[in-house]
Design a protein around this motif. Structure first.
Motif, mmCIF file in Angstrom:
data_model
loop_
_atom_site.group_PDB
_atom_site.id
_atom_site.type_symbol
_atom_site.label_atom_id
_atom_site.label_comp_id
_atom_site.label_asym_id
_atom_site.label_seq_id
_atom_site.Cartn_x
_atom_site.Cartn_y
_atom_site.Cartn_z
ATOM 1 N N LEU A 266 43.388 39.066 54.431
ATOM 2 C CA LEU A 266 43.268 38.963 52.977
ATOM 3 C C LEU A 266 41.822 39.198 52.590
ATOM 4 O O LEU A 266 40.911 38.551 53.140
ATOM 5 N N GLU A 267 41.600 40.107 51.638
ATOM 6 C CA GLU A 267 40.259 40.420 51.164
ATOM 7 C C GLU A 267 40.204 40.293 49.651
ATOM 8 O O GLU A 267 41.111 40.747 48.945
ATOM 9 N N LEU A 268 39.121 39.681 49.154
ATOM 10 C CA LEU A 268 38.887 39.517 47.724
ATOM 11 C C LEU A 268 37.749 40.429 47.298
ATOM 12 O O LEU A 268 36.696 40.463 47.937
ATOM 13 N N ASP A 269 37.955 41.143 46.203
ATOM 14 C CA ASP A 269 36.931 42.030 45.644
ATOM 15 C C ASP A 269 36.855 41.749 44.151
ATOM 16 O O ASP A 269 37.734 42.162 43.386
ATOM 17 N N ASP A 270 35.823 41.016 43.739
ATOM 18 C CA ASP A 270 35.713 40.549 42.356
ATOM 19 C C ASP A 270 34.746 41.416 41.567
ATOM 20 O O ASP A 270 33.777 41.953 42.105
ATOM 21 N N SER A 271 35.017 41.559 40.265
ATOM 22 C CA SER A 271 34.151 42.282 39.338
ATOM 23 C C SER A 271 34.328 41.694 37.951
ATOM 24 O O SER A 271 35.155 40.796 37.739
ATOM 25 N N ARG A 272 33.566 42.199 36.985
ATOM 26 C CA ARG A 272 33.665 41.697 35.615
ATOM 27 C C ARG A 272 34.984 42.092 34.973
ATOM 28 O O ARG A 272 35.477 41.394 34.090
ATOM 29 N N GLU A 273 35.552 43.220 35.390
ATOM 30 C CA GLU A 273 36.781 43.714 34.771
ATOM 31 C C GLU A 273 38.043 43.125 35.391
ATOM 32 O O GLU A 273 38.997 42.810 34.680
ATOM 33 N N ALA A 274 38.060 42.957 36.718
ATOM 34 C CA ALA A 274 39.297 42.546 37.378
ATOM 35 C C ALA A 274 38.994 41.948 38.737
ATOM 36 O O ALA A 274 37.906 42.123 39.305
ATOM 37 N N LEU A 275 39.984 41.237 39.258
ATOM 38 C CA LEU A 275 39.966 40.717 40.621
ATOM 39 C C LEU A 275 40.979 41.506 41.437
ATOM 40 O O LEU A 275 42.145 41.625 41.033
ATOM 41 N N LYS A 320 56.008 42.008 42.940
ATOM 42 C CA LYS A 320 55.612 42.905 41.851
ATOM 43 C C LYS A 320 55.880 42.273 40.496
ATOM 44 O O LYS A 320 55.058 42.372 39.574
ATOM 45 N N ASP A 321 57.025 41.607 40.345
ATOM 46 C CA ASP A 321 57.328 40.937 39.081
ATOM 47 C C ASP A 321 56.305 39.852 38.777
ATOM 48 O O ASP A 321 55.893 39.669 37.626
ATOM 49 N N ALA A 322 55.870 39.110 39.803
ATOM 50 C CA ALA A 322 54.877 38.057 39.592
ATOM 51 C C ALA A 322 53.549 38.642 39.128
ATOM 52 O O ALA A 322 52.904 38.105 38.219
ATOM 53 N N GLY A 327 49.901 40.339 34.015
ATOM 54 C CA GLY A 327 49.241 41.448 33.346
ATOM 55 C C GLY A 327 48.571 42.419 34.295
ATOM 56 O O GLY A 327 47.791 43.267 33.855
ATOM 57 N N GLY A 328 48.865 42.319 35.600
ATOM 58 C CA GLY A 328 48.247 43.205 36.570
ATOM 59 C C GLY A 328 49.217 44.220 37.123
ATOM 60 O O GLY A 328 50.270 44.490 36.541
ATOM 61 N N ARG A 329 48.875 44.765 38.281
ATOM 62 C CA ARG A 329 49.739 45.747 38.925
ATOM 63 C C ARG A 329 49.611 45.613 40.436
ATOM 64 O O ARG A 329 48.572 45.170 40.958
ATOM 65 N N LEU A 330 50.660 46.013 41.130
ATOM 66 C CA LEU A 330 50.727 45.938 42.587
ATOM 67 C C LEU A 330 51.053 47.315 43.131
ATOM 68 O O LEU A 330 52.043 47.927 42.730
ATOM 69 N N GLY A 339 48.935 51.433 59.178
ATOM 70 C CA GLY A 339 49.414 50.184 58.616
ATOM 71 C C GLY A 339 49.608 50.292 57.116
ATOM 72 O O GLY A 339 49.586 51.384 56.530
ATOM 73 N N LEU A 340 49.767 49.124 56.488
ATOM 74 C CA LEU A 340 50.046 49.066 55.051
ATOM 75 C C LEU A 340 49.108 48.074 54.396
ATOM 76 O O LEU A 340 48.855 46.989 54.934
ATOM 77 N N THR A 341 48.581 48.451 53.222
ATOM 78 C CA THR A 341 47.715 47.577 52.434
ATOM 79 C C THR A 341 48.332 47.389 51.057
ATOM 80 O O THR A 341 48.538 48.360 50.324
ATOM 81 N N ALA A 342 48.629 46.145 50.724
ATOM 82 C CA ALA A 342 49.129 45.803 49.392
ATOM 83 C C ALA A 342 47.927 45.446 48.521
ATOM 84 O O ALA A 342 47.171 44.519 48.848
ATOM 85 N N VAL A 343 47.748 46.177 47.425
ATOM 86 C CA VAL A 343 46.594 45.992 46.540
ATOM 87 C C VAL A 343 47.084 45.338 45.248
ATOM 88 O O VAL A 343 47.870 45.924 44.500
ATOM 89 N N MET A 344 46.585 44.144 45.001
ATOM 90 C CA MET A 344 46.945 43.401 43.792
ATOM 91 C C MET A 344 45.763 43.450 42.831
ATOM 92 O O MET A 344 44.668 42.951 43.154
ATOM 93 N N TRP A 345 45.960 44.038 41.650
ATOM 94 C CA TRP A 345 44.898 44.172 40.634
ATOM 95 C C TRP A 345 45.198 43.218 39.495
ATOM 96 O O TRP A 345 46.237 43.335 38.843
#
Length: 349
Positions: A266-275, A320-322, A327-330, A339-345
């Motif tokens: 699990l990796e977190l990438d934070d910014s002013r616009e989104a996590l 995806k529904d969660a 208000g984000g996207r998966l 492999g596979l990376t699931a990106v949650m914005w």
């Protein structure tokens, strides 16, 4: 008498009409009092002096009593600014009901139980609010009816399935008995997953500030305590989310990675616009043309991603529904090296 002006057209027309009448009234008043002065009276004969030959008569004296603002500049300037103000106010009248409707539609997309629109204002706005509230009521009724129907069917199916499991003990063929037991367990699992999916859709959870970093760290440590290989990296500031929805999404993504790859990062990438939260695995991955299909309910891929390795095909749908309720996207991407990376914005605004 107020009914004709209780519409968007009537209010806008009334504002512009008042502005035009005031502007022209001021212009008339202005030119009437500060217009061109009357011509001077003709000179008396005894005061008339013949100019010498070749000399020009002196120019007439200007009226020194006329004010500097007696020209058309001031009334035209007032007309210009009054029409600008009227146009601005009229545009606000037209855009305000549309903005209210847009905000209500956005709230409805996130929560079916959001409060209805206020049915007030001009006639067009009241009619649009009434139609929107009726649509919201019908959507809630249809979703509730579907949930009740599927819940009743799932509950009623449990009884015959339980009887079938008891009768399996009477089958002497061990191989056939095991296959039938597996099929019954799959059916019961699908019923449980369906009820869980419907519950996730109907759950109305308020947003609150959450320390997402602490949540992810806790979930990673809990998985490690259970013997799973789940790593964590990155930092982020608190975010306003639905805690249960976010936890449900992360649980499904982590379980998906552990099921097919045996480990997760699990990796977190934070910014002013989104996590941005990434759940990375190094398993078999998913073909590019199938990455959107896996979000469909009960869809399972062939090969290693099938029901024999666990799951009924609702984990990615629930995740995806969660995310969309937040208000984000998966999205799904290929992990460098396989492999596979699931990106949650998740947006911060």
């Amino acid at each position: 008498m107020r009914a004709p002006f209780n519409t968007l057209f009537g209010r806008l027309f009334g504002v512009l009409l008042v502005a035009i009448v005031l502007a022209h009234g001021l212009a008339y008043f202005w030119f009437h009092h500060y217009g061109q002065p009357p011509p001077p009276p003709p000179p008396r004969p005894e005061q008339f002096i013949e100019p010498p030959d070749g000399a020009r008569p002196p120019p007439p004296r200007e009226n020194s009593d006329r004010p500097w603002f007696g020209g058309p500049v001031v009334p035209l300037t007032f007309q210009f600014f009054s029409l600008i103000i009227a146009a601005w106010y009229g545009a606000k009248l037209l855009s305000r009901p549309i903005q209210r409707l847009s905000e209500a539609a956005e709230r409805l997309s996130l929560d079916l139980d959001s409060p209805p629109l206020d049915e007030s204002g001009p006639r067009e706005a009241r009619q649009a609010a009434l139609t929107f509230n009726l649509m919201q009521k019908r959507i809630r009724e249809q979703v509730s009816q579907r949930a009740r129907m599927l819940g009743a069917v799932s509950h009623d199916l449990r009884t015959p399935l339980s009887r079938l499991k008891l009768r399996l003990e009477q089958i002497e063929d061990t191989r056939l008995q095991g296959q039938m037991r597996q099929d019954l367990n799959d059916m019961i699992g699908m019923l449980d997953a369906t009820l869980s999916y419907l519950h996730e859709q109907r759950t109305s959870e308020t947003r609150q500030w959450l320390d997402v970093q602490a949540l992810v760290e806790s979930m990673s440590e809990n998985a490690q305590d259970q013997g799973s290989d789940v790593q964590f990296a990155g930092t982020c500031a608190p975010l306003q989310v639905q805690p249960m929805a976010l936890r449900s999404c992360l649980n499904n993504l982590i379980d998906n990675a552990l099921r097919y790859a045996g480990s997760a990062r699990l990796e977190l990438d934070d910014s002013r616009e989104a996590l941005v939260i990434r759940v990375i695995d190094h398993g078999p991955g998913i073909a590019t043309d199938k990455r959107e299909t896996v979000f469909e309910p009960f869809y399972r891929l062939e090969g290693s991603r099938n029901r024999n390795s666990g799951g009924v095909g609702l984990g990615m749908t629930i995740a995806k529904d969660a995310v969309e309720r937040l208000g984000g996207r998966l999205t799904l991407e290929e992990t460098p090296g396989g492999g596979l990376t699931a990106v949650m914005w998740l947006p911060r605004a």
